[in-house]
Design a protein around this motif. Sequence first.
Motif, short mmCIF file in Angstrom:
data_model
loop_
_atom_site.label_atom_id
_atom_site.label_comp_id
_atom_site.label_asym_id
_atom_site.label_seq_id
_atom_site.Cartn_x
_atom_site.Cartn_y
_atom_site.Cartn_z
N HIS A 55 0.84 -1.20 0.00
CA HIS A 55 0.00 0.00 0.00
C HIS A 55 0.87 1.24 0.00
O HIS A 55 2.03 1.19 0.44
N LEU A 56 0.34 2.33 -0.48
CA LEU A 56 1.08 3.61 -0.45
C LEU A 56 0.26 4.73 0.17
O LEU A 56 0.76 5.51 0.96
N CYS A 57 -1.01 4.83 -0.21
CA CYS A 57 -1.79 5.96 0.30
C CYS A 57 -2.44 5.65 1.63
O CYS A 57 -2.92 6.55 2.31
N TRP A 58 -2.46 4.39 2.01
CA TRP A 58 -3.05 4.04 3.31
C TRP A 58 -2.03 4.31 4.41
O TRP A 58 -0.84 4.10 4.24
N GLY A 66 -7.79 5.41 -0.71
CA GLY A 66 -8.21 4.65 -1.89
C GLY A 66 -7.74 5.17 -3.23
O GLY A 66 -8.37 4.90 -4.25
N SER A 67 -6.62 5.88 -3.28
CA SER A 67 -6.22 6.47 -4.56
C SER A 67 -5.09 5.74 -5.27
O SER A 67 -5.06 5.72 -6.49
N CYS A 68 -4.15 5.16 -4.52
CA CYS A 68 -2.98 4.60 -5.22
C CYS A 68 -3.32 3.29 -5.92
O CYS A 68 -2.75 2.98 -6.94
N LYS A 69 -4.24 2.54 -5.34
CA LYS A 69 -4.72 1.25 -5.84
C LYS A 69 -3.69 0.12 -5.76
O LYS A 69 -3.91 -0.97 -6.30
N LEU A 70 -2.58 0.38 -5.07
CA LEU A 70 -1.58 -0.66 -4.93
C LEU A 70 -2.09 -1.82 -4.08
O LEU A 70 -1.64 -2.95 -4.22
N CYS A 71 -3.06 -1.53 -3.23
CA CYS A 71 -3.57 -2.54 -2.31
C CYS A 71 -4.63 -3.41 -2.98
O CYS A 71 -5.34 -4.14 -2.29
N CYS A 83 -7.80 -1.59 1.17
CA CYS A 83 -7.77 -0.61 2.27
C CYS A 83 -9.15 -0.02 2.49
O CYS A 83 -9.44 0.51 3.55
S1 FES Z 1 -3.49 1.73 -0.16
FE1 FES Z 1 -3.77 3.19 -1.75
S2 FES Z 1 -5.65 2.51 -2.57
FE2 FES Z 1 -5.47 1.21 -0.87
#
Ligand code: FES
Lengths: 258, 620
Positions: A55-58, A66-71, A83
Amino acid sequence: MSQSFTPIGQEMPGLDQWDVRHMSQSFTLDGAEVPFTPGQSILEAARNAGIYIPHLCWHPDFPAHGSCKLCVVKVNGRHVSSCATPAAAGIEVKSNSPEIREERKVLLQMLFVEGNHFCPSCEKSGGCELQAQAYDHEIMTPHYTLFYPDRPVDASHPDLLLDFNRCIFCELCVRASRDVDGKSVFALSERGIHKHLVVSSESGRLADTDIDPSDKAANICPVGVILHKRQGFTVPYGQRAYDETPISEQGLPNKETV
Amino acid sequence: MPDSQTPNSQQSALREPTAEQRRHWRLVVEGVIAKHGARPEQLLQILIEIQEELSWLPLKVVTDVAERLSISRARVEGVVGFYSFLHTRPNGRFRVLFSNNIIDRMLGSQTMMDEMCRKLWLQPGKMSEDGLVSIGPTSCTGMGDQGPALLVNGMTITKLTHQRVNLISELIRKDTPLAQWPQDLFAVDDNIQRKDILLNSALKPGDALRAALANGPDALMEEMKKSKLRGRGGAGFTTAQKWDFCRQAPVDEALGRVVVCNADEGEPGTFKDRVLLTRYADLVFEGMTLAAYAIGAKKGFLYLRGEYRYLLAPLQEVLSARRAQGLLGASILSQTGFDFDIEIHMGAGAYVCGEETALLESLEGKRGTPRIRPPFPVTHGYLGRPTSVNNVETLASACLIATQGGDAFAKIGTAQSSGTKLLSISGDCAQPGIYEFPFGATIAEVLEACGATDVQAVQMGGASGVTLAPSEFSRKMAFEDVPTAGAFMIFDSGRDMFEVASNFVHFFAHESCGFCTPCRVGTSLLTGYLDKLSNGYGSKPDLAEIDTLNRVLKSTSHCGLGQAAANPILDGLKKFRPAYEKRMLHQDFEPAFNLDAALERARQITGRDDAGAHILEEQA
Ligand code: FES
Ligand SMILES: Cc1cc2nc3c(=O)[nH]c(=O)nc-3n(C[C@H](O)[C@H](O)[C@H](O)COP(=O)(O)O)c2cc1C
Ligand code: SF4
Ligand code: SF4
């Protein structure tokens, strides 16, 4: 058109699907049983159980963004952001599959090409979460054509430096400034690929805002945008957090290094 | 009519304003804020109205607004930056925007824009040096049945011809205020071509409400359930179920629930809501009031896309008339406790604001970024209140159900798609316009009705919908077969389906809100590949790259925009592959640039164009 998933937002499950339910509380993640308490997201529950979902934005101190979508994970065959998706009893979650890893890799490459990331000369190198994720996902090249956006640096502040070239738009600084520091120094402007970070002053300079180096916003950037001056290279390259241990082994509750 | 004839637009963004300008700006800001109250949720409306006076939003005005509303300046700047129609740079006193949808382009909009630029001595996207005029493209303006169309200072002009472009250029050159332009320039036709239950409705204001009030809200909900009405905005969610969730959601009674009518109609090629709002506005507002009655809402919003600014005054008149008739306001139709009123909020050029949670953000005066769900709007919508967001056509249809009953409505259409659907038909056919068909009509029947021949493809549901090839024309328009939000764009065999897909993908890239990684970057990467193909550098490996991007966009995007952004290419590659293959000139990897072309800027700067200023193919 692929129908393997219902697009997020194109459907509305019965409300009970995310209501607090007090039943047997566990789901499976890549085959492992993961317990959860109602209201927890898949990512949080996994994390508490010692399983890392990239994750990056969490961030543990903030609600999901909920923006990076890495999760991204697959729940019962359908893609969701772990997340932002409440854990539910009995669901089957896939995270570490070749398909999901490949998608995460593409997302990371996207983040690299849309900005200007010259890791070998970046003060954050080794402590940067984007770079650490790239290590974990075995990214050797940015793959796509680089965008080379024009994003001038803001060195106006006596103690802080803003290098917008590295922004991944996680909005952690925006959220920290607004919700913790009570200042709203940062915001995003424009949209699409032109989206960029702005600071709250008519001149557009950080020096003309009321930010303080001790603010949470000044100390939360996961990449090398918001940097403290005169602290460069106090830890040499090669000895920094992610130089030594992968982020996937550090990003768990009892091992947080931040 | 928004018009700005102030000299402010000549002011450069950075130059200090004169004391008099500052005074004028402050006056305008104070006036607009006095009207709305210093409420942050009115921010977007406040900015739109200030800009209508000043033609742009100077830095100092942004600061003033932030101070007056007691919010961060960065937040105001972020909102201004988000919406296409708001500007922090000086803009021409005349701001001309040509609709850039593929249908307008097929009708010659590009040539006309170039022509106007030549006549007025400026480049597209730029302002003329005297601050008189700026000209550029904009996303579909909802006039596909009478294009090419443009917006001048927010007002719509359709049916552009060489003569009209001449006339408009002349009016601008003479600096004629918009109010003095020939009014027939601004006429918009309805083009209703086929009517069924909805467009044939002879209901008078109040009829449906009276019918509903006679039996109570539970009975209305019962009829709604029987009708099996599904949302006309695209997703096709059962309306009764949405209303039910909303009326059951816990609520702070003092604030009440909220009904929102989604009139953003941004999907390229869609214009049926425009006609409902022009000719059947009472039906739409009455449908909103029915929804309010059913769910117990006190507050209603109509979110009107900025491109339909010309409809604002007439719609306000309809609202006033309804208040006078006791159909809105306190104790509607003398029923104590039934209090409901409707406010119109304008959009400002952002397709994503049609997505219901982005719309709610926009209604709250924020950037139009889709929210995380859950929670859903039915429990946490506008300012956290339970909110039902419904499409214009859905709400208008509710009036038919309230008067004729749910069973009568459910008899029309198919098993899973009851009632009728308005289609916005444009492109290659004899009679473009609005066609109302019962669900279940086949594509072929529709094509026959509008006089289309030699059809190569139909784009159903707009850019985010599906591209149908002739082999599929026997399919039915229905949620269970080919669902549609109402756009029906026709392309005959002379059209290049690669150009069509490319136009749509550029649209998505332009309209991406930029919130999530896949859509923000992925749509730009896709346009890059399409441009590469279009410029003759396409190679086999590019198709594999496009394929990967398609997959990532579909599976990881945060909202329907990003999830649909690749549809046009996916369908194109499947059904119109030759159009792509003829652009795959190379088997192996090929770079996207040409060395000689890359020197063009240098040649322009140095004024050289001799042999030495070129790199020839063999040399490269
Ligand atoms: S951690 Fe960034 S969208 Fe879920
Ligand atoms: C990118 C995007 C744009 C949308 N635009 C519109 C629109 O312009 N009008 C509309 O009614 N629905 C639009 N929708 C669908 C809305 O999110 C929502 O489903 C709809 O307004 C609900 O109303 P309904 O149930 O009556 O269809 C859009 C969805 C997405 C993802
Ligand atoms: S500056 Fe850093 S914290 Fe702020 S949005 Fe960009 S990457 Fe995130
Ligand atoms: S998919 Fe596109 S429009 Fe939707 S949230 Fe992501 S960036 Fe915004």
